[in-house]
Design an enzyme around this catalytic site. Structure first.
Site, PDB file in Angstrom:
ATOM      1  CB  SER A  20      -0.892   0.024   1.238  1.00 37.33           C
ATOM      2  OG  SER A  20      -0.133   0.318   2.406  1.00 37.33           O
ATOM      3  CG  ASP A  21       1.482   5.748  -1.681  1.00 41.74           C
ATOM      4  OD1 ASP A  21       2.451   5.911  -0.917  1.00 41.74           O
ATOM      5  OD2 ASP A  21       1.306   6.450  -2.688  1.00 41.74           O
ATOM      6  CB  CYS A  22       3.154   5.741   3.261  1.00 39.95           C
ATOM      7  SG  CYS A  22       4.606   4.746   2.836  1.00 39.95           S
TER       8      CYS A  22
ATOM      9  CB  ALA B  24      -2.992   4.037   0.728  1.00 41.52           C
TER      10      ALA B  24
END
Length: 731
Positions: A270-272, A274
């Site tokens: 996951s993007d941070c 997200a």
């Protein structure tokens, strides 16, 4: 007071024996035996973990498990254009500058150098017992999103607006990062941000990007597909939603496409934070436990953020199962095993890389070459190349001595970086005089209104004025501290004070004025183009930027960079920023005349095209051989990026690109020399994407153009040579 010394001693001995037994058991465990099959090792390790430990090992900052001899590991590391946010490292040109090289061999060499330094930095850090964030071997790069709109502050991280260029450079970059050992990964690369992600920065945690099936499969997904085919180890899902579902919980993107159609075998991160957006931004769930269960169900293996510690709660509430955690963790752990992180020291060939690799002379030379090839000459009325032994030079402008103008974002640091001022000073003859004054601030008027610079410019044989923007004004949300719009550039113009400053330098001055422009995105350079004798676009050129610019302006090398993105005349030529439809965007669909077209860039050499050969007719689903002759009719050697574009005939009711780049190649030619460049157009390259996102075999007339810029009147008006053009019919 010790009441029973014998009992205490016995207890200590038993405890010691127990710890010794645990250590011996761990040392002989299957997961620590390099001779065992990979899946056997992975499954053995998972079988020894508690539910809470499994959840923690799926976090980016996974803790050590001492009883199993598992050290702490932080998955978060960056290497966009050099190892970032760590120790001293070679700083290469920002990704958009690498895109301007149109050189996949260079991209491979650059990323190989980066991964050499990354392994060396990891080796020396672990030897000291350091296991910090930004010290691991899992790099969240490259960014292969499409730079569809110049307002996006993070567009500088990409290779530009074209899926063909983005895919080819991205594949080369991944290959250099991951190495070619049959067993061990050198580092793990990551294709991001999946998918349909390019601003606005302010809205990214709640925004829903809507893309048609054709735009998805023609523009936004091809580069990701190429990197998956090239066995990229990781994919990062984006913050935003796409077509109604958050990207990190998007069943179509993650399950149907990534895992289903493309058979992606690596891990998904996951993007941070997200996953926090699931309940705070997108509001598709209400709690962290529900967010954790949704992400796990959709295939997210690694959480950068704070949600996956809630996985045990999600299991207890019946929202997911421990078996699903095991399956997901197995995918993730395979990456660590392939990196050799559970093997004895010396098992991996990359364990031998040491500190001497970091910032080596070889890597510094490569950074200089990359910067040279990234520089795009946008205008030249004949003043360049300049002699380096004129009597007096003047350097001015807000970015002349500014380190930020070299770096862009996601950068590393280096003990010896060449600012543009330093490079120009080093490039001139000792007999010459060079003066410097900043003259102007980056984005606001001078407070005292005193002008000492215009007079100096009028008395100098040549003036270099270094204008543009830097990472203070464009970049990621929170990173660009001088940006009022979260790093995006909603004002397309250069700061007004810079234009006023250039007007003052030009007034009553008939001596050469060379504008050097820094930045990572298109900007309105119309008045700069009018006022300056030459316009040099330097991007964020990295640690050797100043030296490379001096090499170009003084003629040690000819400029050879090409624009990887269209420069519109104004934002009025574009659709709304929030609109993700491709109609009206990029060179493929923009009908209005740009300021500078995609693929454009001048040289000191002069290239002419002719001799285009291809069959007049070809059967469906058959390849087409194309060849063209390129000749250097100029007086200086140079490199040219030969570009092949296709144009299909318009079709009623269908969205058909005006042009589509399908191939490119760099060639070097001495004065008077020529070469024949051959391309093979595959059936896939000839095909079109229909409104349903399906690939349709080409049919009917197709125009083939081979030249040094996007075909069209604007390219030639700016000085590009006419392309060689021919047609074929597919039946």
């Amino acid at each position: 007071m010790i009441s029973n010394p014998k009992r205490l001693l016995t207890g200590l001995l038993l405890a010691g024996l127990s710890l010794s037994a645990q250590a011996q058991q761990a040392a002989t465990a299957l997961y620590l035996d390099p001779k065992q099959p990979l899946n056997t090792r992975v499954n053995d390790l998972i079988s020894k973990l508690t539910l809470e430990e499994k959840a923690d090992q799926m976090m980016y900052n996974s803790k050590a498990i001492e009883r199993l001899n598992i050290p702490a590991y932080n998955w978060w590391n960056e290497a966009l254009h050099g190892v970032g946010r760590a120790g001293a490292a070679t700083v290469f040109p920002q990704a958009i500058g690498l895109g301007a090289t149109f050189d996949e061999d260079l991209a491979l060499r650059v990323s190989t150098a980066i991964s050499d330094e990354a392994r060396a930095m990891y080796n020396v850090a672990v030897a000291k017992g350091y296991r910090q964030q930004y010290s691991g071997l899992t790099f969240w790069t490259p960014n292969i999103n499409i730079f569809r709109d110049p307002r996006w502050g993070r567009g500088q991280e990409t290779y530009g607006e074209d899926p063909t260029l983005t895919g080819r450079l991205g594949v080369a970059f991944v290959q250099g990062l991951q190495g070619n050992d049959p067993r061990y990964l050198k580092t793990a690369a990551c294709a991001k941000h999946f998918a349909v992600h390019s601003g606005p920065e302010k809205l990214r945690h709640e925004f829903n990007a809507q893309a048609s099936p054709q735009d998805l499969w023609e523009t936004y997904l091809p580069a990701f597909h190429q990197l998956v085919d090239a066995k990229v180890e990781a994919v990062m899902c984006a913050y935003n939603a796409t077509n109604g579902e958050p990207c990190c919980g998007n069943s179509y993107l993650l399950q149907d496409v990534l895992r289903g159609q493309w058979k992606f075998k690596g891990h998904l991160v996951s993007d941070c934070w997200a996953l926090v957006d699931f309940y705070q931004g997108h509001k598709v769930v209400k709690t962290p436990a529900e967010a954790a269960a949704l992400a796990l169900e959709r295939g997210v293996n690694l959480n950068c953020g704070s949600v996956y510690p809630s996985l045990p709660e999600a299991v207890q509430k019946g929202l997911t199962t421990e078996a699903k955690m095991d399956s997901s963790l197995a995918i993730l752990l395979r990456t660590r095993f392939k990196l050799g992180l559970f093997d004895p020291q010396g098992s991996s060939p990359y364990d031998k890389l040491g500190a001497e690799t970091i910032n080596s002379d070889k890597h510094r030379a490569l950074a200089r070459e990359a910067a040279q090839k990234s520089i795009v000459l946008l205008k030249n009325n004949g003043v360049l190349p300049l002699r380096n032994d004129l009597a007096k030079y003047f350097v001015t402008g807000p970015n002349a001595a500014n380190l930020d103008a070299l770096l862009g974002n996601y950068y590393g640091v280096n003990p010896s970086m060449s600012t543009i001022l330093e490079g120009l000073v080093a490039g001139v003859s000792p007999a010459s005089q060079m003066q410097y004054r900043p003259g102007a601030l980056l984005d606001r008027p001078n407070q005292n209104g005193v002008d000492w610079v215009s007079g100096t410019a009028r008395t100098s044989d040549a003036t270099f004025v270094v204008l543009g923007i830097n990472g203070l004004l464009e970049g990621e949300e929170g990173e660009s501290i001088a940006s009022p719009s979260f790093g995006d550039r909603l004002d397309y113009n250069l700061p007004k004070n810079q234009i006023d400053f250039l007007r003052g330098l030009r007034k009553n001055n008939d001596k050469p004025v060379v504008a050097i422009v820094t930045g990572g995105s298109p900007m309105n350079l119309a008045e700069v183009h009018e006022l300056a004798d030459a316009v040099v676009l330097a991007w964020y050129p990295g640690q050797e930027g100043g030296n490379a610019i001096a090499d170009v302006v003084f003629g040690k090398v000819a400029p050879s960079g090409k624009l990887p993105i269209t420069f519109p005349k104004s934002l009025d030529q574009l659709p709304a920023y929030e609109n993700y439809a491709m109609q009206g965007r990029t060179y493929r669909y923009m009908t209005q005349e740009p300021l500078y077209p995609f693929g454009f860039g001048l040289s000191y050499a002069k290239f002419e095209y002719g001799g285009l050969k291809l069959p007049k007719k070809v059967a469906k689903n058959k390849p087409v051989e194309v060849e063209a002759t390129v000749r250097n009719t100029g007086k200086m050697a140079g490199e040219e990026v030969v570009q092949l574009y296709l144009t299909h005939a318009p079709r009623a009711g269908q969205q058909v690109p005006l042009f589509a780049l399908k191939n490119f190649r760099r060639v070097r030619l001495e004065p008077g020399a020529s070469t024949t460049v051959k391309f093979t157009l595959t059936p896939e390259q000839l095909a079109m994407i229909d409104a349903q996102g399906k690939t349709v075999a080409a049919s009917g007339p197709v125009t083939v153009s081979v030249g040094g810029a996007l075909p069209g009147k604007r390219s030639q008006a700016l000085g590009a040579s006419a392309p060689a053009v021919a047609s074929l019919t597919v039946r």
